[in-house]
Design a protein around this motif. Sequence first.
Motif, PDB file in Angstrom:
ATOM      1  N   GLN A 326      37.330 -11.225   6.047  1.00  0.00           N
ATOM      2  CA  GLN A 326      37.378 -11.054   7.665  1.00  0.00           C
ATOM      3  C   GLN A 326      36.450 -10.090   8.084  1.00  0.00           C
ATOM      4  OE1 GLN A 326      39.753 -13.341   8.879  1.00  0.00           O
ATOM      5  NE2 GLN A 326      38.539 -12.915  10.876  1.00  0.00           N
ATOM      6  N   ASP A 327      36.274  -8.916   7.357  1.00  0.00           N
ATOM      7  CA  ASP A 327      35.606  -7.708   7.879  1.00  0.00           C
ATOM      8  C   ASP A 327      34.220  -7.666   6.901  1.00  0.00           C
ATOM      9  OD1 ASP A 327      34.540  -5.550   9.006  1.00  0.00           O
ATOM     10  OD2 ASP A 327      35.922  -4.223   8.299  1.00  0.00           O
ATOM     11  N   PRO A 328      33.149  -8.434   7.554  1.00  0.00           N
ATOM     12  CA  PRO A 328      31.983  -8.416   6.696  1.00  0.00           C
ATOM     13  C   PRO A 328      31.591  -6.958   5.978  1.00  0.00           C
ATOM     14  CG  PRO A 328      31.743  -9.537   8.541  1.00  0.00           C
ATOM     15  CD  PRO A 328      32.706  -8.707   8.898  1.00  0.00           C
ATOM     16  N   LEU A 329      30.941  -7.138   4.612  1.00  0.00           N
ATOM     17  CA  LEU A 329      30.465  -5.836   4.287  1.00  0.00           C
ATOM     18  C   LEU A 329      28.813  -5.920   4.526  1.00  0.00           C
ATOM     19  CD1 LEU A 329      31.531  -6.545   0.379  1.00  0.00           C
ATOM     20  CD2 LEU A 329      32.404  -4.849   1.845  1.00  0.00           C
ATOM     21  N   THR A 330      28.429  -4.936   4.802  1.00  0.00           N
ATOM     22  CA  THR A 330      27.001  -4.481   4.976  1.00  0.00           C
ATOM     23  C   THR A 330      26.373  -3.620   3.827  1.00  0.00           C
ATOM     24  OG1 THR A 330      27.478  -2.365   6.149  1.00  0.00           O
ATOM     25  CG2 THR A 330      28.002  -4.238   7.527  1.00  0.00           C
ATOM     26  N   ARG A 331      25.098  -3.550   3.888  1.00  0.00           N
ATOM     27  CA  ARG A 331      24.400  -2.906   3.007  1.00  0.00           C
ATOM     28  C   ARG A 331      24.806  -1.394   3.257  1.00  0.00           C
ATOM     29  NH1 ARG A 331      19.853  -4.962   0.661  1.00  0.00           N
ATOM     30  NH2 ARG A 331      18.853  -2.946   0.826  1.00  0.00           N
ATOM     31  N   GLU A 332      25.082  -0.714   4.039  1.00  0.00           N
ATOM     32  CA  GLU A 332      25.561   0.446   4.221  1.00  0.00           C
ATOM     33  C   GLU A 332      26.942   0.751   3.395  1.00  0.00           C
ATOM     34  OE1 GLU A 332      24.424  -1.266   6.897  1.00  0.00           O
ATOM     35  OE2 GLU A 332      22.496  -0.041   6.565  1.00  0.00           O
ATOM     36  N   ASP A 333      27.739  -0.213   3.054  1.00  0.00           N
ATOM     37  CA  ASP A 333      28.833  -0.261   2.445  1.00  0.00           C
ATOM     38  C   ASP A 333      28.582   0.058   0.875  1.00  0.00           C
ATOM     39  OD1 ASP A 333      30.929  -0.302   4.507  1.00  0.00           O
ATOM     40  OD2 ASP A 333      30.389  -2.532   4.589  1.00  0.00           O
ATOM     41  N   VAL A 334      27.323  -0.535   0.619  1.00  0.00           N
ATOM     42  CA  VAL A 334      27.089  -0.498  -0.934  1.00  0.00           C
ATOM     43  C   VAL A 334      26.833   1.107  -1.514  1.00  0.00           C
ATOM     44  CG1 VAL A 334      25.335  -1.185  -2.702  1.00  0.00           C
ATOM     45  CG2 VAL A 334      26.183  -2.795  -0.493  1.00  0.00           C
ATOM     46  N   VAL A 335      27.517   1.657  -2.284  1.00  0.00           N
ATOM     47  CA  VAL A 335      27.543   2.595  -2.921  1.00  0.00           C
ATOM     48  C   VAL A 335      26.505   2.640  -4.224  1.00  0.00           C
ATOM     49  CG1 VAL A 335      29.104   4.048  -1.717  1.00  0.00           C
ATOM     50  CG2 VAL A 335      29.656   2.885  -3.951  1.00  0.00           C
ATOM     51  N   GLY A 336      26.508   1.694  -5.075  1.00  0.00           N
ATOM     52  CA  GLY A 336      25.906   1.454  -6.138  1.00  0.00           C
ATOM     53  C   GLY A 336      25.558   0.082  -6.438  1.00  0.00           C
ATOM     54  N   VAL A 337      24.657   0.036  -7.280  1.00  0.00           N
ATOM     55  CA  VAL A 337      23.784  -1.329  -7.753  1.00  0.00           C
ATOM     56  C   VAL A 337      23.293  -1.143  -9.167  1.00  0.00           C
ATOM     57  CG1 VAL A 337      22.147  -3.077  -7.235  1.00  0.00           C
ATOM     58  CG2 VAL A 337      23.081  -1.613  -5.139  1.00  0.00           C
ATOM     59  N   TYR A 338      23.710  -2.188  -9.804  1.00  0.00           N
ATOM     60  CA  TYR A 338      23.040  -2.123 -11.546  1.00  0.00           C
ATOM     61  C   TYR A 338      22.759  -3.628 -11.482  1.00  0.00           C
ATOM     62  CZ  TYR A 338      27.889  -3.562 -13.055  1.00  0.00           C
ATOM     63  OH  TYR A 338      28.978  -4.396 -13.196  1.00  0.00           O
ATOM     64  N   ALA A 339      21.811  -3.844 -12.302  1.00  0.00           N
ATOM     65  CA  ALA A 339      21.003  -5.114 -12.749  1.00  0.00           C
ATOM     66  C   ALA A 339      20.914  -5.000 -14.223  1.00  0.00           C
ATOM     67  CB  ALA A 339      19.736  -5.311 -12.393  1.00  0.00           C
TER      68      ALA A 339
END
Length: 570
Positions: A326-339
């Motif tokens: 309902q409340d979309p996530l944005t790139r600013e919400d992302v604290v970590g990324v892994y591949a």
Amino acid sequence: MPISERLSPRNRAAALERLAAEELDVLVIGGGVVGSGAALDAVTRGLKVGLVEARDYAAGTSSRSSKLFHGGLRYLEQFDFHLVFEALRERRLVLDTLCPHLARPVPFIYPLEKRIDRAYVGLGIGVYDVMGAGRGVPGHLRHLGRRKTAESFPSGKRSAIRGAIRFYEGQVDDARHTMMLARTAAAYGALCVNSTRVTEFLREGDRIAGVRVRDLENGGEFAIRAQQVVNAAGVWTDEIQEMVGGRGQFQVRASKGVHLVVPRNRINSATGVITRTEKSLLFIIPWGSHWIVGTTDTEWHLDLAHPAASRDDIDYLLAHANSLLQDPLTREDVVGVYAGLRPLLSGESEATSKLSREHAVASPVRGLTVIAGGKYTTYRVMAKDAVDSAVHGLERTVPPSITERIPLLGAEGYVAAHNARRLTAERTGLPLSTVEHLLGRYGTLTGELLDLMAEQPALREPLAGAPEYLRAEAYYAVSHEGALHLDDVLTRRTRISIEVPDRGVAAAAEVAEIVAPLLDWDAAHVEREVTHYRLRVEAERESQQQLDDRTADAARLGAPDVRVGTTSMA
């Protein structure tokens, strides 16, 4: 030296000396989950075993998964019932016997978005539930209507979700689990060393007789003789095979899976969420004070050591997650990324999501066994099959695998220790939440950390740059868990690199000062480690701004590797 300290810096040096001086029964190449599992399998059969890993335990695929022990709903669609049943059996073993301190059952819902979904999805999950009945999880599936689904998943998009099916999966910190496999193997007598890269194979006539390795910590080279060598290098399998003089009996294709980490307060849900996308499955997985959102499934032909997440990958995951929120996530919400890269057996299909997750074992040359494919959940079966193949060449009777009855370090007595957690908090003066945190990471080895804190009270304090972790955990990562560099501590022994918004930059100097005496670092070495870590974070952030794989890969490779002489090879 106590058996729980066999991955300490001092014991690493002793293990290297023995590897150079003694002939082994079995040498395993690769410190991922399969290689570490193979070392444990072989040593508990009474064999003389060595394990060499070019970087760190779980530095590749085995620290970058979805962190689930699961049967694989996707494989039911492919009618791969054998793989699903095998994986569900292994899930039960892990949750009930092998490492209940590291793995736990977690509830999930599968949201229903179309009228036909309840019958179609319900049938698939129903079969999955029956196959997994009594296998480590506390309950069977439940069908939820629209109202109950909204109560369970308040952040769900009301206009899109008609109901849900609730069921359980198993969760694990993959990096800690893999490291603990290696620790347990070392406790039983295996000679396990990281930062040790294979440079060539030794031959005697038509057979492999060992390998030559380089110690990436000091640049020294030496030979390791072994009657049997097991190549468990995952996505590096083909590169290792080329050292033997050509390709093996099968090839491995790398499929990139990207995951995002967002704060827990951005999604209000009592369970995890699993749904289908056009390419794979989408997971929204509870992870302490965060959620993990993943995963992608795309071919990768670039650097194997440091696969990069592009902006396109991140936007893909956000778009699919937001279709349910309902409340979309944005790139600013992302604290970590892994591949991470899945090592898939190469097949005729062009789509990596269609390639087999079954594993294969082959012996292309006498004295060499190759294991490839598979999935994290079935690591123990893969390890058993690899060692079964290798021991055929020992020309003596070797006992069968017993790893289904070998708990990992920290598992023995865990349930009783967890039951007594309030008494432990009272006795030590630590908050109950801290005791629970330690038990969930170290099990009954928590006593070793409590002893450290009693001897050095400063270690009781949280890290200023990552307050969910204690200073003692950084110290213990080196003294007992084999960490040799800041990256090992911040990325794999802890998850600071993906759990704090600055990705561990603030904690880096603090952790370096804590571990410096254990690793004989002077001020210049401390500064070098901190700089390396900062450059790594900067390169990852830069790569995640790039639009495609090629430019993301180029940006990620802008940071040098902290290990001397490391190349892309495992």
